[in-house]
Motif scaffolding. Structure first.
Motif, PDB file in Angstrom:
ATOM      1  N   ASP A 175       0.811  -1.148   0.080  1.00 34.15           N
ATOM      2  CA  ASP A 175      -0.091  -0.124   0.049  1.00 34.15           C
ATOM      3  C   ASP A 175       0.996   1.149   0.007  1.00 34.15           C
ATOM      4  OD1 ASP A 175       1.100   0.011   2.738  1.00 34.15           O
ATOM      5  OD2 ASP A 175      -0.706  -0.596   3.385  1.00 34.15           O
ATOM      6  N   ASP A 176       0.314   2.590   0.256  1.00 34.00           N
ATOM      7  CA  ASP A 176       0.937   3.693   0.095  1.00 34.00           C
ATOM      8  C   ASP A 176       2.300   3.592   1.253  1.00 34.00           C
ATOM      9  OD1 ASP A 176      -0.081   4.715  -2.087  1.00 34.00           O
ATOM     10  OD2 ASP A 176      -1.221   6.020  -0.841  1.00 34.00           O
ATOM     11  N   ILE A 177       1.712   3.078   2.371  1.00 33.51           N
ATOM     12  CA  ILE A 177       2.831   2.967   3.403  1.00 33.51           C
ATOM     13  C   ILE A 177       4.181   2.055   3.120  1.00 33.51           C
ATOM     14  CG2 ILE A 177       3.307   2.386   6.032  1.00 33.51           C
ATOM     15  CD1 ILE A 177       0.411   3.228   6.579  1.00 33.51           C
ATOM     16  N   GLY A 178       3.583   0.876   2.630  1.00 35.42           N
ATOM     17  CA  GLY A 178       4.641  -0.191   2.316  1.00 35.42           C
ATOM     18  C   GLY A 178       5.437   0.492   1.015  1.00 35.42           C
ATOM     19  N   LEU A 179       5.013   1.115   0.139  1.00 37.16           N
ATOM     20  CA  LEU A 179       5.696   1.858  -0.853  1.00 37.16           C
ATOM     21  C   LEU A 179       6.932   2.748  -0.363  1.00 37.16           C
ATOM     22  CD1 LEU A 179       3.299   2.560  -3.581  1.00 37.16           C
ATOM     23  CD2 LEU A 179       5.430   1.373  -3.748  1.00 37.16           C
ATOM     24  N   THR A 180       6.411   3.606   0.601  1.00 36.09           N
ATOM     25  CA  THR A 180       7.320   4.487   1.343  1.00 36.09           C
ATOM     26  C   THR A 180       8.558   3.600   2.221  1.00 36.09           C
ATOM     27  OG1 THR A 180       5.699   6.102   1.719  1.00 36.09           O
ATOM     28  CG2 THR A 180       7.650   6.385   3.155  1.00 36.09           C
TER      29      THR A 180
END
Length: 201
Positions: A175-180
């Protein structure tokens, strides 16, 4: 977030059009900020009678579809308010993919952030898969994200399109957090360089 590669499972037929987010998870269940625990209230007003007993006529209460992991739905699934609790409830119940001719934009985007694959197919393909879904556990459907194909119970394949970036993220469970977090080494290096070159920042 759980990875999504290939899913073979029971599909529940929900031919209603304009299934909105309030039908998916009614407003009285939006008090929580936790993603778990909402599955029991999924489609609450359709699943339960006024006295709290199960409505035997609702598809997910019928034995053939209690273990459904896929929903084949009518047009414009997920319309209404932008509540992220809707995909939370679907995922907590066990739904990993929804197939329809179209989705509301915000719901569609929220699905990818919560490990649910929304698949857009032409009307004739959805009609055929709806018929398959009507057979319950006797007709399993396969959703293959790697090949971008849905396979019906008779082996017919229905290709679908998906944004390459979203496809990559789903396959990797990001998700967006995982991408970061995947860029944490680069972020840490940048912060260290800034601390050395601009210590006043």
């Amino acid at each position: 977030m759980d990875k999504f590669t290939t899913l073979t499972g029971i599909a529940a037929p929900m031919p209603l059009v304009n299934i909105d987010t309030d039908m998916i998870i009614p407003k009285q269940f939006l008090k929580t900020i936790h993603r778990s625990g909402l599955g029991k209230n999924l489609f609450d007003e359709m699943r339960y009678n006024a006295d709290g007993t199960e409505n035997p006529d609702f598809v997910l209460n019928k034995p053939a579809w209690r273990g459904a992991e896929i929903i084949v739905a009518g047009d414009n699934f997920g319309c209404g308010s932008s509540r992220e609790h809707a995909p939370w409830a679907l995922k907590d119940f066990g739904i990993r993919s929804v197939i329809s001719t179209s989705f509301a934009d915000i719901f569609y985007n929220n699905c990818f952030q919560n490990g649910i694959l929304p698949v857009v197919l032409p009307q004739d393909a959805v009609d055929a898969l709806m018929r398959d879904a009507g057979h319950g556990a006797n007709a399993r459907i396969t959703v293959d994200l790697e090949r971008q194909v849905v396979t019906g119970a008779d082996g017919t394949e229905y290709p679908f399109q998906i944004d390459p970036h979203r496809r990559h993220n789903m396959l990797e469970g990001l998700d967006d957090i995982g991408l970061t977090l995947a860029k944490s080494a680069e972020i840490g290096g940048y912060e260290q360089r800034i601390a050395q070159s601009q210590p006043w920042v």
